[in-house]
Design a protein around this motif. Structure first.
Motif, PDB file in Angstrom:
ATOM      1  N   ARG A 254      16.087  -2.161   8.903  1.00 53.48           N
ATOM      2  CA  ARG A 254      15.969  -0.837   9.596  1.00 53.48           C
ATOM      3  C   ARG A 254      16.013   0.056   8.571  1.00 53.48           C
ATOM      4  N   TYR A 256      14.337  -0.672   4.934  1.00 52.80           N
ATOM      5  CA  TYR A 256      13.370   0.058   4.743  1.00 52.80           C
ATOM      6  C   TYR A 256      11.840  -1.335   4.824  1.00 52.80           C
ATOM      7  N   LEU A 258      11.211  -3.552   7.468  1.00 53.38           N
ATOM      8  CA  LEU A 258       9.796  -3.526   7.919  1.00 53.38           C
ATOM      9  C   LEU A 258       9.107  -2.399   7.923  1.00 53.38           C
ATOM     10  N   GLU A 259       9.093  -1.277   7.192  1.00 52.71           N
ATOM     11  CA  GLU A 259       8.397  -0.064   6.583  1.00 52.71           C
ATOM     12  C   GLU A 259       6.947  -0.728   5.703  1.00 52.71           C
ATOM     13  N   THR A 260       8.303  -1.915   5.094  1.00 51.36           N
ATOM     14  CA  THR A 260       7.737  -2.162   3.561  1.00 51.36           C
ATOM     15  C   THR A 260       6.262  -3.410   4.184  1.00 51.36           C
ATOM     16  N   ASN A 262       4.881  -3.315   6.535  1.00 47.02           N
ATOM     17  CA  ASN A 262       3.703  -2.938   7.267  1.00 47.02           C
ATOM     18  C   ASN A 262       2.606  -2.355   6.184  1.00 47.02           C
ATOM     19  N   CYS A 263       3.583  -2.042   4.932  1.00 48.65           N
ATOM     20  CA  CYS A 263       2.469  -1.446   3.790  1.00 48.65           C
ATOM     21  C   CYS A 263       1.650  -3.144   2.979  1.00 48.65           C
ATOM     22  N   ASN A 266      -1.006  -4.190   5.212  1.00 52.05           N
ATOM     23  CA  ASN A 266      -2.335  -3.152   5.928  1.00 52.05           C
ATOM     24  C   ASN A 266      -3.363  -3.405   4.256  1.00 52.05           C
ATOM     25  N   LEU A 286       3.249  -2.041  17.379  1.00 54.85           N
ATOM     26  CA  LEU A 286       3.788  -2.132  16.111  1.00 54.85           C
ATOM     27  C   LEU A 286       3.834  -3.854  15.856  1.00 54.85           C
ATOM     28  N   SER A 288       6.107  -6.652  13.424  1.00 60.18           N
ATOM     29  CA  SER A 288       6.645  -7.169  12.499  1.00 60.18           C
ATOM     30  C   SER A 288       6.190  -8.462  11.154  1.00 60.18           C
TER      31      SER A 288
END
Ligand SMILES: *Cc1c(COP(=O)(O)O)cnc(C)c1O
Length: 377
Positions: A254, A256, A258-260, A262-263, A266, A286, A288
């Protein structure tokens, strides 16, 4: 280089995981201890589902769900053809028949038009009683629920969301594990949130289903007495140690992870655009990124690329080399006249590349450069 580097992840959260494990061992309550309930509550808080029942693995989560609906002989369940075997074997284990449904080639998830065609065909044949649909949130991406839920309602079918790979995905604000009448996930180590062994969970907003599954995972026991059994159930509980590990991992997921991840996806998309077919995430969806899966023009290009990547120390995997309808385990099911061409094509052309929240930019650059070089030669 690792395909999914669990060791790098462990180093990042070692002190917290070690402490969490130590507490469980010192207390000595190893199955369904207090961490299990805490984890179920955290999972509910994250997904915004109403009920969560943890269990021993994702496969059991699927079986428990079908048991709670009493799906069995004479029934059929529509399953996405491009998936891990458990998405369909859960149906066969219940004595029901899986009907394999073709996928969408852009997302690799169940194609709603193919689904409706399969439903109409089964109804017209009249041999089987259509009961449910199992859409799979493949590679971290939710299936096309806006369409699938509409079809389910039209034909009065239940939806069992197989989010074994889908935890963390979303459509708009609605998170994976909330799209089905029942939804399941898996905590196998390589899944978006994995433990150090097997684990799984069932999600539902239906209190009576939740109560039934709670009983079924514990030998059909009653709430008041472990040794009073009112139905035939499984032994499918989550170990306290696994829950203790998952509590730490869910927090990091939660904060970081999921965010990293996605980076990372990308960056891959940017570097591989125009070179291979990169994975498509529809607008408002979105992923995962349980897998980062590219597609090549044909099987031989895919197989050569896989070999060349491995020569350069880059592990690459084929998810999935055999479409479910061609798996011998299912016998003659699905081998007749139906069209499952996208699933067959995907099995020939896809290749999954290393991805995880701890992969470095340089590693992705190296992988993309290598792919570029191989495909140019
Ligand atoms: C991993 C997986 C499962 C089964 O989960 P386990 O925890 O390994 O039993 C089911 N469906 C899909 C799509 C999966 O990827």
């Amino acid at each position: 280089m690792e395909f999914r580097d669990l060791n790098r992840q462990y180093k990042e959260m070692k002190s917290e995981i070690d402490l969490s494990i130590k507490k469980v061992i010192e207390r000595g309550h190893f199955v369904l201890g207090s961490e299990v309930e805490e984890l179920e509550n955290d999972l509910l808080d994250y997904t915004e589902s109403k009920f969560c029942i943890s269990c021993a693995n994702g496969t059991d989560a699927l079986i428990l769900s079908l048991m709670s609906w009493n799906i069995g002989p004479g029934d059929c369940v529509f399953v996405s053809d491009f998936s891990y075997v458990a998405s369909a074997s859960c149906v066969s284990i219940r004595g029901a028949e899986p009907v394999f449904v073709d996928i969408d080639l852009h997302t690799y998830t169940m194609n709603p038009k193919a689904l409706e065609a399969s439903i109409i065909r089964v109804i017209n044949e009249g041999r089987l009683n259509p009961r449910a649909i199992i859409p799979v949130d493949l590679f971290g991406l939710p299936a096309n629920y806006p369409e699938i839920l509409r079809i389910a309602e039209k034909y009065e079918l239940k939806v069992l969301e197989d989010a074994a790979q889908g935890f963390g995905g979303a459509i708009g604000k609605r998170k994976a594990c909330t799209f089905g009448d029942i939804s399941i996930t898996s905590f196998f180590p390589s899944k978006p949130i994995g433990c150090y062994g097997d684990g799984g969970a069932v999600f539902t907003n239906d209190e009576s289903v939740a109560e039934l599954i709670w009983s079924l995972r514990g030998q059909g026991r009653t709430r008041s007495n472990k040794y009073e059994n009112t139905r035939i159930g499984l032994n499918s509980r989550l170990d306290t140690l696994q829950a203790a590990i998952l509590l730490v991992k869910l927090k990091k997921f939660r904060e970081y992870e999921l965010e990293t991840i996605n980076c990372a996806a990308n960056l891959y998309n940017h570097l591989l655009d125009g070179i291979v077919l990169t994975p498509q995430v529809p607008e408002n969806y979105l992923s995962s990124w349980a897998q980062y899966t590219i597609a090549l023009r044909d099987r031989s290009t895919r197989d050569i690329l896989k070999l060349e990547l491995e020569k350069n120390g880059i592990p690459a995997m084929i998810y999935y080399p055999i479409p479910l309808h061609q798996q011998k385990a299912f016998g003659e099911l699905g081998k007749e006249e139906y069209f499952i061409e996208n699933s067959i094509k995907a099995s020939q052309c896809v290749l999954s590349l290393p991805i995880h929240p701890y992969i470095k930019e340089e590693e992705i650059q190296f992988i993309a450069n290598t792919i570029n070089k191989v495909l140019r030669d």
